[in-house]
Design a protein around this motif. Structure first.
Motif, PDB file in Angstrom:
ATOM      1  N   ILE A  23      -9.283 -50.712   8.714  1.00  8.14           N
ATOM      2  CA  ILE A  23      -9.387 -50.575   7.263  1.00  8.14           C
ATOM      3  C   ILE A  23      -8.153 -49.833   6.757  1.00  8.14           C
ATOM      4  O   ILE A  23      -7.808 -48.764   7.279  1.00  8.14           O
ATOM      5  CB  ILE A  23     -10.666 -49.801   6.872  1.00  8.14           C
ATOM      6  N   TYR A  24      -7.514 -50.395   5.741  1.00  8.11           N
ATOM      7  CA  TYR A  24      -6.297 -49.798   5.180  1.00  8.11           C
ATOM      8  C   TYR A  24      -6.512 -49.474   3.702  1.00  8.11           C
ATOM      9  O   TYR A  24      -7.417 -50.005   3.063  1.00  8.11           O
ATOM     10  CB  TYR A  24      -5.116 -50.754   5.335  1.00  8.11           C
ATOM     11  N   GLY A  25      -5.643 -48.627   3.188  1.00  5.59           N
ATOM     12  CA  GLY A  25      -5.695 -48.300   1.770  1.00  5.59           C
ATOM     13  C   GLY A  25      -6.867 -47.430   1.375  1.00  5.59           C
ATOM     14  O   GLY A  25      -7.373 -47.550   0.247  1.00  5.59           O
ATOM     15  N   ILE A  26      -7.309 -46.541   2.256  1.00  2.97           N
ATOM     16  CA  ILE A  26      -8.402 -45.627   1.918  1.00  2.97           C
ATOM     17  C   ILE A  26      -7.880 -44.593   0.916  1.00  2.97           C
ATOM     18  O   ILE A  26      -6.876 -43.931   1.181  1.00  2.97           O
ATOM     19  CB  ILE A  26      -8.942 -44.937   3.175  1.00  2.97           C
ATOM     20  N   PRO A  27      -8.512 -44.452  -0.244  1.00  6.55           N
ATOM     21  CA  PRO A  27      -7.986 -43.526  -1.265  1.00  6.55           C
ATOM     22  C   PRO A  27      -8.038 -42.068  -0.808  1.00  6.55           C
ATOM     23  O   PRO A  27      -8.834 -41.693   0.053  1.00  6.55           O
ATOM     24  CB  PRO A  27      -8.921 -43.755  -2.464  1.00  6.55           C
ATOM     25  N   ARG A  28      -7.177 -41.277  -1.411  1.00  7.05           N
ATOM     26  CA  ARG A  28      -7.176 -39.845  -1.135  1.00  7.05           C
ATOM     27  C   ARG A  28      -8.303 -39.172  -1.913  1.00  7.05           C
ATOM     28  O   ARG A  28      -8.643 -39.589  -3.026  1.00  7.05           O
ATOM     29  CB  ARG A  28      -5.845 -39.226  -1.561  1.00  7.05           C
ATOM     30  N   PRO A  29      -8.895 -38.112  -1.376  1.00  5.53           N
ATOM     31  CA  PRO A  29      -9.927 -37.385  -2.128  1.00  5.53           C
ATOM     32  C   PRO A  29      -9.307 -36.541  -3.237  1.00  5.53           C
ATOM     33  O   PRO A  29      -8.102 -36.242  -3.205  1.00  5.53           O
ATOM     34  CB  PRO A  29     -10.574 -36.501  -1.052  1.00  5.53           C
ATOM     35  N   SER A  30     -10.115 -36.161  -4.177  1.00  3.91           N
ATOM     36  CA  SER A  30      -9.617 -35.336  -5.280  1.00  3.91           C
ATOM     37  C   SER A  30     -10.644 -34.269  -5.623  1.00  3.91           C
ATOM     38  O   SER A  30     -11.847 -34.458  -5.427  1.00  3.91           O
ATOM     39  CB  SER A  30      -9.328 -36.198  -6.514  1.00  3.91           C
ATOM     40  N   ILE A  31     -10.143 -33.146  -6.116  1.00  2.48           N
ATOM     41  CA  ILE A  31     -10.992 -32.052  -6.594  1.00  2.48           C
ATOM     42  C   ILE A  31     -10.646 -31.838  -8.058  1.00  2.48           C
ATOM     43  O   ILE A  31      -9.554 -31.362  -8.387  1.00  2.48           O
ATOM     44  CB  ILE A  31     -10.761 -30.764  -5.787  1.00  2.48           C
ATOM     45  N   GLY A  32     -11.573 -32.200  -8.939  1.00  2.00           N
ATOM     46  CA  GLY A  32     -11.253 -32.181 -10.370  1.00  2.00           C
ATOM     47  C   GLY A  32     -10.218 -33.258 -10.656  1.00  2.00           C
ATOM     48  O   GLY A  32     -10.409 -34.422 -10.382  1.00  2.00           O
ATOM     49  N   GLY A  33      -9.064 -32.853 -11.140  1.00  2.00           N
ATOM     50  CA  GLY A  33      -7.994 -33.818 -11.364  1.00  2.00           C
ATOM     51  C   GLY A  33      -6.905 -33.740 -10.316  1.00  2.00           C
ATOM     52  O   GLY A  33      -5.920 -34.489 -10.397  1.00  2.00           O
ATOM     53  N   TYR A  34      -7.073 -32.858  -9.324  1.00  2.00           N
ATOM     54  CA  TYR A  34      -6.035 -32.679  -8.308  1.00  2.00           C
ATOM     55  C   TYR A  34      -6.339 -33.557  -7.096  1.00  2.00           C
ATOM     56  O   TYR A  34      -7.413 -33.491  -6.507  1.00  2.00           O
ATOM     57  CB  TYR A  34      -5.973 -31.218  -7.881  1.00  2.00           C
ATOM     58  N   VAL A  35      -5.377 -34.389  -6.721  1.00  2.00           N
ATOM     59  CA  VAL A  35      -5.528 -35.296  -5.585  1.00  2.00           C
ATOM     60  C   VAL A  35      -4.983 -34.632  -4.329  1.00  2.00           C
ATOM     61  O   VAL A  35      -3.846 -34.137  -4.315  1.00  2.00           O
ATOM     62  CB  VAL A  35      -4.787 -36.628  -5.834  1.00  2.00           C
ATOM     63  N   LEU A  36      -5.796 -34.599  -3.287  1.00  2.00           N
ATOM     64  CA  LEU A  36      -5.362 -34.031  -2.010  1.00  2.00           C
ATOM     65  C   LEU A  36      -4.514 -35.066  -1.286  1.00  2.00           C
ATOM     66  O   LEU A  36      -5.044 -35.992  -0.669  1.00  2.00           O
ATOM     67  CB  LEU A  36      -6.573 -33.637  -1.162  1.00  2.00           C
ATOM     68  N   GLY A  37      -3.203 -34.906  -1.362  1.00  2.00           N
ATOM     69  CA  GLY A  37      -2.340 -35.914  -0.767  1.00  2.00           C
ATOM     70  C   GLY A  37      -1.310 -35.381   0.199  1.00  2.00           C
ATOM     71  O   GLY A  37      -0.748 -36.135   0.991  1.00  2.00           O
ATOM     72  N   GLY A  38      -1.039 -34.076   0.165  1.00  2.00           N
ATOM     73  CA  GLY A  38      -0.001 -33.505   1.019  1.00  2.00           C
ATOM     74  C   GLY A  38      -0.542 -33.006   2.343  1.00  2.00           C
ATOM     75  O   GLY A  38      -1.754 -32.866   2.545  1.00  2.00           O
ATOM     76  N   GLN A  39       0.377 -32.703   3.257  1.00  2.00           N
ATOM     77  CA  GLN A  39      -0.014 -32.185   4.559  1.00  2.00           C
ATOM     78  C   GLN A  39      -0.727 -30.849   4.436  1.00  2.00           C
ATOM     79  O   GLN A  39      -1.714 -30.593   5.137  1.00  2.00           O
ATOM     80  CB  GLN A  39       1.220 -32.020   5.450  1.00  2.00           C
ATOM     81  N   ILE A  40      -0.219 -29.994   3.544  1.00  2.00           N
ATOM     82  CA  ILE A  40      -0.822 -28.675   3.380  1.00  2.00           C
ATOM     83  C   ILE A  40      -2.253 -28.805   2.852  1.00  2.00           C
ATOM     84  O   ILE A  40      -3.158 -28.056   3.262  1.00  2.00           O
ATOM     85  CB  ILE A  40       0.031 -27.798   2.442  1.00  2.00           C
ATOM     86  N   ASP A  41      -2.492 -29.753   1.955  1.00  2.00           N
ATOM     87  CA  ASP A  41      -3.829 -29.948   1.397  1.00  2.00           C
ATOM     88  C   ASP A  41      -4.835 -30.269   2.496  1.00  2.00           C
ATOM     89  O   ASP A  41      -5.916 -29.666   2.558  1.00  2.00           O
ATOM     90  CB  ASP A  41      -3.816 -31.088   0.368  1.00  2.00           C
ATOM     91  N   PHE A  42      -4.476 -31.211   3.365  1.00  2.16           N
ATOM     92  CA  PHE A  42      -5.405 -31.603   4.422  1.00  2.16           C
ATOM     93  C   PHE A  42      -5.515 -30.520   5.491  1.00  2.16           C
ATOM     94  O   PHE A  42      -6.568 -30.383   6.131  1.00  2.16           O
ATOM     95  CB  PHE A  42      -4.980 -32.935   5.038  1.00  2.16           C
ATOM     96  N   TYR A  43      -4.448 -29.761   5.692  1.00  8.28           N
ATOM     97  CA  TYR A  43      -4.524 -28.661   6.646  1.00  8.28           C
ATOM     98  C   TYR A  43      -5.575 -27.653   6.193  1.00  8.28           C
ATOM     99  O   TYR A  43      -6.444 -27.238   6.985  1.00  8.28           O
ATOM    100  CB  TYR A  43      -3.160 -27.980   6.777  1.00  8.28           C
ATOM    101  N   TYR A  44      -5.533 -27.259   4.933  1.00  8.40           N
ATOM    102  CA  TYR A  44      -6.500 -26.281   4.446  1.00  8.40           C
ATOM    103  C   TYR A  44      -7.908 -26.870   4.374  1.00  8.40           C
ATOM    104  O   TYR A  44      -8.901 -26.160   4.600  1.00  8.40           O
ATOM    105  CB  TYR A  44      -6.071 -25.746   3.085  1.00  8.40           C
ATOM    106  N   LEU A  45      -8.016 -28.163   4.070  1.00  3.01           N
ATOM    107  CA  LEU A  45      -9.330 -28.801   4.028  1.00  3.01           C
ATOM    108  C   LEU A  45      -9.989 -28.769   5.398  1.00  3.01           C
ATOM    109  O   LEU A  45     -11.156 -28.360   5.533  1.00  3.01           O
ATOM    110  CB  LEU A  45      -9.197 -30.243   3.529  1.00  3.01           C
TER     111      LEU A  45
END
Length: 335
Positions: free
Chosen positions: A138-160
């Protein structure tokens, strides 16, 4: 270790983990993120293998259940990532019950063979079912978001994944010290004696297997949105062995040991990347040496019963009383 020292060590470790993204480059940040994934997966398998003593060689199947559930719901039905999490965990628990109910009566090698077959069945289904994208995934899985902020960077997923890892470690630690955890320990040591003491071993085994499945699916869901693409190759038998290796390397049933084992399983091959042609040979030799000289793991679990605690308190009181008696006797002699 003294409880106060243990708390200080945990706080320092969390502080280092929080500032790590600002002290490393993108490559090592990605390695650290992968290590945290393995921490979550290894803690889930630790409940199954370390606490309950159930040898599971197909644990990557629950990792796949979580990843494919999130991937399908987000790409086909346009669900939010946060809504897919409870669905994937419930589905993994149901699958765990369906697979575990008829098979957890087995022991040792027979159970290992059944779980190995289950892992391969899930992988083959993912290859052949159209809804899972067949062999392409499966390709093209969207990134999650919190409010209006999209978790797209390496740091975002690291903290998640760091937050999820901390929550999982705390939950597993609470389970291990609870009545349920003690029941698992008794079953692991001697099933017949545990059953004679009134423990429903099948029910407790099934509970351990389902909890492990839920934790594995949680890691799989986060993995799907981080990678934006999943394929059956990511959930092979090799992944199950690597997760099991982290548990055995750190110490069966030891929560800090499993964390250490997961980090070493990911970090050691990367640290040996300078000797590209020999790194897996050196890594394998180090694992063999560790199993020979420290088979209980790098940080083995320590179990303390109430009887041991009372005995220690009695000994301390006795030692204190003896010291006071000696002091009184010496004062009488001086008088």
């Amino acid at each position: 270790m003294n409880p106060s020292r243990k708390k200080i060590a945990v706080v320092l470790l969390l502080a280092v983990a929080c500032v790590l993204p600002f002290l490393s480059n993108n490559y090592w940040l990605d390695v650290a993120t992968l290590a945290l994934f393995y921490v979550v997966l290894a803690q889930g398998l630790n409940v199954v293998v370390g606490f309950a003593g159930l040898l599971d060689l197909g644990y990557a199947a629950f990792f796949a259940v979580g990843a494919y559930t999130t991937g399908i719901l987000m790409t086909v039905y346009q669900w939010s990532f946060w809504l897919t999490l409870p669905v994937s965990m419930v589905l993994a628990a149901i699958v765990g019950v369906i697979i575990g109910a008829p098979t957890l009566r087995l022991r040792s090698d027979y159970l290992a063979i059944v779980t190995l077959g289950f892992g391969e069945i899930i992988r083959i289904l993912a290859i052949n079912l159209p809804i899972t994208g067949s062999a392409s995934g499966i390709y093209g899985i969207p990134r999650p978001s919190i409010g209006g902020y999209v978790l797209g960077g390496q740091i975002d997923f690291y903290y998640l994944i760091l937050i999820i890892a901390v929550l999982v470690v705390v939950a597993v630690n609470r389970l291990g010290t609870s009545r349920i955890g003690r029941a698992w320990m008794y079953i692991r040591e001697d099933e017949d004696a545990a059953e004679a003491m009134g423990i429903n071993r099948i029910k407790m085994k099934l509970l351990a297997y389902s909890i492990g499945a839920v934790i594995g699916s949680l890691a799989g869901s986060v993995f799907a949105v981080k990678m934006s693409a999943i394929a059956p190759l990511s959930f092979s038998f090799t992944q199950s062995i690597m997760i099991l290796l982290a548990v055995v390397l750190g110490g069966l049933g030891s929560i800090p040991g499993v964390v250490l084992g997961a980090v070493l399983v990911i970090a050691l091959p990367e640290l040996l990347r300078s000797v590209e042609d020999w790194r897996y040979l050196i890594f394998g030799a180090a694992l063999v040496a560790m199993m020979l000289f420290r088979p209980q793991g790098l940080w083995p679990a320590r179990y303390e019963t109430k009887r041991d605690t009372k005995r220690g308190e009695t000994e301390e009181a006795t030692e204190g009383g003896s010291g006071n008696d000696v002091k009184l006797d010496s004062e009488k002699c001086n008088a």
